[in-house]
Each structure stands twice: as structure tokens, then as C-alpha cells.
Design a protein around this motif. Sequence first.
Motif, PDB file in Angstrom:
ATOM      1  N   LYS A 214       0.325  -9.220 -16.466  1.00  0.00           N
ATOM      2  CA  LYS A 214       0.846  -9.996 -15.341  1.00  0.00           C
ATOM      3  C   LYS A 214      -0.057 -11.203 -15.136  1.00  0.00           C
ATOM      4  CE  LYS A 214       3.914  -9.971 -11.853  1.00  0.00           C
ATOM      5  NZ  LYS A 214       5.369  -9.893 -12.039  1.00  0.00           N
ATOM      6  N   GLY A 215       0.561 -12.382 -14.966  1.00  0.00           N
ATOM      7  CA  GLY A 215      -0.232 -13.581 -14.776  1.00  0.00           C
ATOM      8  C   GLY A 215      -1.182 -13.760 -15.953  1.00  0.00           C
ATOM      9  N   PRO A 216      -2.462 -14.033 -15.689  1.00  0.00           N
ATOM     10  CA  PRO A 216      -3.422 -14.233 -16.772  1.00  0.00           C
ATOM     11  C   PRO A 216      -3.974 -12.926 -17.339  1.00  0.00           C
ATOM     12  CG  PRO A 216      -4.523 -14.536 -14.695  1.00  0.00           C
ATOM     13  CD  PRO A 216      -3.071 -14.296 -14.366  1.00  0.00           C
ATOM     14  N   PHE A 217      -3.579 -11.796 -16.754  1.00  0.00           N
ATOM     15  CA  PHE A 217      -4.138 -10.511 -17.158  1.00  0.00           C
ATOM     16  C   PHE A 217      -3.247  -9.833 -18.207  1.00  0.00           C
ATOM     17  CE2 PHE A 217      -5.258 -11.367 -12.733  1.00  0.00           C
ATOM     18  CZ  PHE A 217      -6.636 -11.427 -12.848  1.00  0.00           C
ATOM     19  N   LYS A 218      -3.850  -9.417 -19.285  1.00  0.00           N
ATOM     20  CA  LYS A 218      -3.081  -8.793 -20.363  1.00  0.00           C
ATOM     21  C   LYS A 218      -2.785  -7.323 -20.099  1.00  0.00           C
ATOM     22  CE  LYS A 218      -4.388 -11.872 -24.131  1.00  0.00           C
ATOM     23  NZ  LYS A 218      -4.981 -11.976 -25.493  1.00  0.00           N
ATOM     24  N   GLU A 219      -3.541  -6.715 -19.186  1.00  0.00           N
ATOM     25  CA  GLU A 219      -3.312  -5.312 -18.852  1.00  0.00           C
ATOM     26  C   GLU A 219      -3.965  -4.991 -17.522  1.00  0.00           C
ATOM     27  OE1 GLU A 219      -5.180  -2.789 -21.743  1.00  0.00           O
ATOM     28  OE2 GLU A 219      -6.955  -4.056 -21.855  1.00  0.00           O
ATOM     29  N   ASP A 220      -3.587  -3.820 -16.988  1.00  0.00           N
ATOM     30  CA  ASP A 220      -4.189  -3.266 -15.774  1.00  0.00           C
ATOM     31  C   ASP A 220      -3.881  -4.056 -14.504  1.00  0.00           C
ATOM     32  OD1 ASP A 220      -5.374  -1.249 -17.320  1.00  0.00           O
ATOM     33  OD2 ASP A 220      -7.140  -2.497 -17.720  1.00  0.00           O
ATOM     34  N   ALA A 221      -2.955  -4.972 -14.550  1.00  0.00           N
ATOM     35  CA  ALA A 221      -2.556  -5.709 -13.351  1.00  0.00           C
ATOM     36  C   ALA A 221      -1.302  -5.057 -12.771  1.00  0.00           C
ATOM     37  CB  ALA A 221      -2.279  -7.170 -13.674  1.00  0.00           C
ATOM     38  N   PRO A 222      -1.244  -4.836 -11.446  1.00  0.00           N
ATOM     39  CA  PRO A 222      -0.029  -4.270 -10.864  1.00  0.00           C
ATOM     40  C   PRO A 222       1.201  -5.110 -11.192  1.00  0.00           C
ATOM     41  CG  PRO A 222      -1.821  -4.195  -9.280  1.00  0.00           C
ATOM     42  CD  PRO A 222      -2.309  -5.017 -10.447  1.00  0.00           C
ATOM     43  N   LEU A 223       2.244  -4.471 -11.690  1.00  0.00           N
ATOM     44  CA  LEU A 223       3.469  -5.204 -12.014  1.00  0.00           C
ATOM     45  C   LEU A 223       4.172  -5.658 -10.748  1.00  0.00           C
ATOM     46  CD1 LEU A 223       4.772  -3.006 -14.971  1.00  0.00           C
ATOM     47  CD2 LEU A 223       3.422  -5.122 -15.054  1.00  0.00           C
ATOM     48  N   GLN A 224       4.067  -4.864  -9.691  1.00  0.00           N
ATOM     49  CA  GLN A 224       4.536  -5.259  -8.369  1.00  0.00           C
ATOM     50  C   GLN A 224       3.281  -5.597  -7.580  1.00  0.00           C
ATOM     51  OE1 GLN A 224       7.850  -5.438  -7.399  1.00  0.00           O
ATOM     52  NE2 GLN A 224       7.109  -6.442  -5.541  1.00  0.00           N
ATOM     53  N   GLN A 225       3.123  -6.858  -7.254  1.00  0.00           N
ATOM     54  CA  GLN A 225       1.874  -7.325  -6.665  1.00  0.00           C
ATOM     55  C   GLN A 225       1.487  -6.547  -5.406  1.00  0.00           C
ATOM     56  OE1 GLN A 225       1.187 -11.563  -5.005  1.00  0.00           O
ATOM     57  NE2 GLN A 225       0.765 -11.729  -7.202  1.00  0.00           N
ATOM     58  N   VAL A 226       0.217  -6.167  -5.321  1.00  0.00           N
ATOM     59  CA  VAL A 226      -0.325  -5.493  -4.144  1.00  0.00           C
ATOM     60  C   VAL A 226      -1.196  -6.502  -3.407  1.00  0.00           C
ATOM     61  CG1 VAL A 226      -1.700  -3.580  -3.259  1.00  0.00           C
ATOM     62  CG2 VAL A 226      -0.321  -3.275  -5.339  1.00  0.00           C
ATOM     63  N   GLY A 227      -0.691  -6.972  -2.265  1.00  0.00           N
ATOM     64  CA  GLY A 227      -1.383  -8.016  -1.538  1.00  0.00           C
ATOM     65  C   GLY A 227      -2.388  -7.486  -0.522  1.00  0.00           C
ATOM     66  N   ILE A 228      -3.455  -8.247  -0.323  1.00  0.00           N
ATOM     67  CA  ILE A 228      -4.383  -8.005   0.777  1.00  0.00           C
ATOM     68  C   ILE A 228      -4.000  -8.990   1.875  1.00  0.00           C
ATOM     69  CG2 ILE A 228      -6.790  -8.040   1.537  1.00  0.00           C
ATOM     70  CD1 ILE A 228      -7.606  -7.429  -1.347  1.00  0.00           C
ATOM     71  N   LEU A 229      -3.363  -8.491   2.921  1.00  0.00           N
ATOM     72  CA  LEU A 229      -2.890  -9.372   3.989  1.00  0.00           C
ATOM     73  C   LEU A 229      -4.060  -9.920   4.792  1.00  0.00           C
ATOM     74  CD1 LEU A 229       0.220  -7.328   5.175  1.00  0.00           C
ATOM     75  CD2 LEU A 229       0.006  -8.934   3.266  1.00  0.00           C
ATOM     76  N   ARG A 230      -5.028  -9.055   5.039  1.00  0.00           N
ATOM     77  CA  ARG A 230      -6.237  -9.485   5.752  1.00  0.00           C
ATOM     78  C   ARG A 230      -7.251  -8.354   5.732  1.00  0.00           C
ATOM     79  NH1 ARG A 230      -2.372  -8.222   9.369  1.00  0.00           N
ATOM     80  NH2 ARG A 230      -2.839  -6.668  10.991  1.00  0.00           N
ATOM     81  N   ILE A 231      -8.498  -8.719   5.964  1.00  0.00           N
ATOM     82  CA  ILE A 231      -9.563  -7.742   6.217  1.00  0.00           C
ATOM     83  C   ILE A 231     -10.229  -8.173   7.519  1.00  0.00           C
ATOM     84  CG2 ILE A 231     -11.678  -6.674   5.383  1.00  0.00           C
ATOM     85  CD1 ILE A 231     -10.866  -7.281   2.556  1.00  0.00           C
ATOM     86  N   GLU A 232     -10.352  -7.245   8.455  1.00  0.00           N
ATOM     87  CA  GLU A 232     -10.883  -7.586   9.765  1.00  0.00           C
ATOM     88  C   GLU A 232     -11.804  -6.494  10.269  1.00  0.00           C
ATOM     89  OE1 GLU A 232      -7.335  -8.062  12.023  1.00  0.00           O
ATOM     90  OE2 GLU A 232      -6.706  -5.974  11.786  1.00  0.00           O
ATOM     91  N   ARG A 233     -12.757  -6.890  11.093  1.00  0.00           N
ATOM     92  CA  ARG A 233     -13.652  -5.910  11.703  1.00  0.00           C
ATOM     93  C   ARG A 233     -12.881  -5.064  12.704  1.00  0.00           C
ATOM     94  NH1 ARG A 233     -19.793  -7.810  12.197  1.00  0.00           N
ATOM     95  NH2 ARG A 233     -19.766  -9.772  11.036  1.00  0.00           N
ATOM     96  N   VAL A 234     -13.242  -3.784  12.774  1.00  0.00           N
ATOM     97  CA  VAL A 234     -12.667  -2.883  13.766  1.00  0.00           C
ATOM     98  C   VAL A 234     -13.823  -2.124  14.422  1.00  0.00           C
ATOM     99  CG1 VAL A 234     -10.431  -2.612  12.640  1.00  0.00           C
ATOM    100  CG2 VAL A 234     -12.303  -1.086  12.017  1.00  0.00           C
ATOM    101  N   ALA A 235     -13.554  -1.600  15.588  1.00  0.00           N
ATOM    102  CA  ALA A 235     -14.606  -0.898  16.332  1.00  0.00           C
ATOM    103  C   ALA A 235     -14.998   0.381  15.614  1.00  0.00           C
ATOM    104  CB  ALA A 235     -14.129  -0.589  17.739  1.00  0.00           C
ATOM    105  N   ALA A 236     -16.286   0.624  15.554  1.00  0.00           N
ATOM    106  CA  ALA A 236     -16.784   1.880  14.984  1.00  0.00           C
ATOM    107  C   ALA A 236     -16.907   2.907  16.090  1.00  0.00           C
ATOM    108  CB  ALA A 236     -18.156   1.651  14.331  1.00  0.00           C
ATOM    109  N   PRO A 237     -16.630   4.166  15.790  1.00  0.00           N
ATOM    110  CA  PRO A 237     -16.713   5.198  16.841  1.00  0.00           C
ATOM    111  C   PRO A 237     -18.147   5.422  17.312  1.00  0.00           C
ATOM    112  CG  PRO A 237     -16.346   6.166  14.673  1.00  0.00           C
ATOM    113  CD  PRO A 237     -16.242   4.692  14.491  1.00  0.00           C
TER     114      PRO A 237
END
Length: 237
Positions: A214-237
Motif C-alpha cells: 500500500k502506498g510506498p510500502f511493499k508489505e505489512d501496510a493495512p489495506l484498509q487505512q487505520v487512521g490516528i484521529l488524535r492523541i490527547e492527554r487524559v486525567a490519570a486516576p
Amino acid sequence: MKQLLLVIGLLSATVFQSSVAAEPPAAATPAPAAAPAPAAISPDPAANAAAPPPAAAPPAAAAPAKPVPTGPVRVQVVTSLGSFTIELLPERAPLTVAQFLKYVDQGFYSGTIFHRVIPNFVIQGGGFDSTYKLKGAPTKVVNESGNGLTNQRGTVGLARPSEPHGGDCQFYVNLYDNGALDPNQTRWGYAVFGKIVQGMDVVDKIGNVATGSKGPFKEDAPLQQVGILRIERVAAP
């Protein structure tokens, strides 16, 4: 487990051989000639850089932009297949955690993808956008793989190329106990800096997607793209 090229990480000349995160040498994935190569992680001890860690940190690695956190820090990774939470471990990997949080606070990871998935090994992402363009991340961090944390299932590490201190923004999650990514007296390892505390089922879901070229990758790339929408801090317990 395949023998691949740091690399999500955690080598042969591959798409992962520059920037965990994060790749084993035999199944390296070359990028187009003009594109910079991303990080790679490798289960092959010979691919984890030959030189043992120096007594002092090399001057090329950048210091953290903000004070290192001293208490529990958690971030939530929101993906197109669900969310999972990482507890960061600043007491063991202060420089790596500080660098990762810098990218989190900048919103750097929004719109990136998991570009590498290998069942029973790792999922790796954070460095490519949805058009498979490698995002610029010039700041590198000192390799903290000798911090006593090991690459067990559910831990999160920093991907890097063969250069021991070449890790920047890419990270990986271990789907399996990957002891070959740990350091020993003759090689550098891949620095663990966090662990999954919620949503490991989502990580496993990502780890089981169909992969290939997929794309520039010859192998090991998800055929259905897995997106990272965001990474955000959350409260720790």
C-alpha cells in the motif's frame, strides 16, 4: 515472526530505516527514492545497532522542551477502529516521554496513520499522514532502552532507524513479548516508555487487519487505512 528490517519501530534498507517506534531486516519496505526513510524496529538482534550504549549521552540528541512530568501521565489514542489509553512512564524514560508529549501537545499525531502492522509482533504509526507522506520530525532523542523496561506485550516503545539515537515521533505497541527488541551488552535496544492500560482489544483489532502492499510500502501496510484521529492527554486516576 518475520525477520524484517526500528523499522513503531520496536535492518535492511526500507521505508522504516530512518525514523516505533519502529523494522526487522528481512521484510523491509523501501520508500520511493526521493522520500526520506522512516523509523524501523527489528526483532533481529543484529539489526538493533551494533555498538553498546556509551557512558554519556551523545550531544546530538535534543533536551526536552518542557520539564519532565513527575506524576502519572496518560494519553488517549483515538483511531478509526476505536481508542486505547497509554500510561507514560517518565520516571524510567524521561527524555522519551517529554519528546512524545511535545508531539502530543502540538497535535502532531492528528491525521497520521498506523502504517505498519505485523501480527504477533507490533503495530507502528505516528509518522505518516493519510497520503503516506512522511511528516517532518527533526528532533531526535537519546536512546533510553537501558531503563529496565522490557518489550512485553502491551508496552509502547519508540521506533528508530539503525542509528541508536535516531528516534523521533514514531511509536509502536508490542502485540507479543518481543525480547529481541531489548538491549543487551552488545547491542542497543528499543526504548519502552509506556504501557497500554485501557483498550488492548482495540490494539489487537488493529494488529489483525489485512495487510499488504500500500502506498510506498511493499508489505505489512493495512489495506484498509487505520487512521490516528488524535492523541490527547487524559486525567490519570
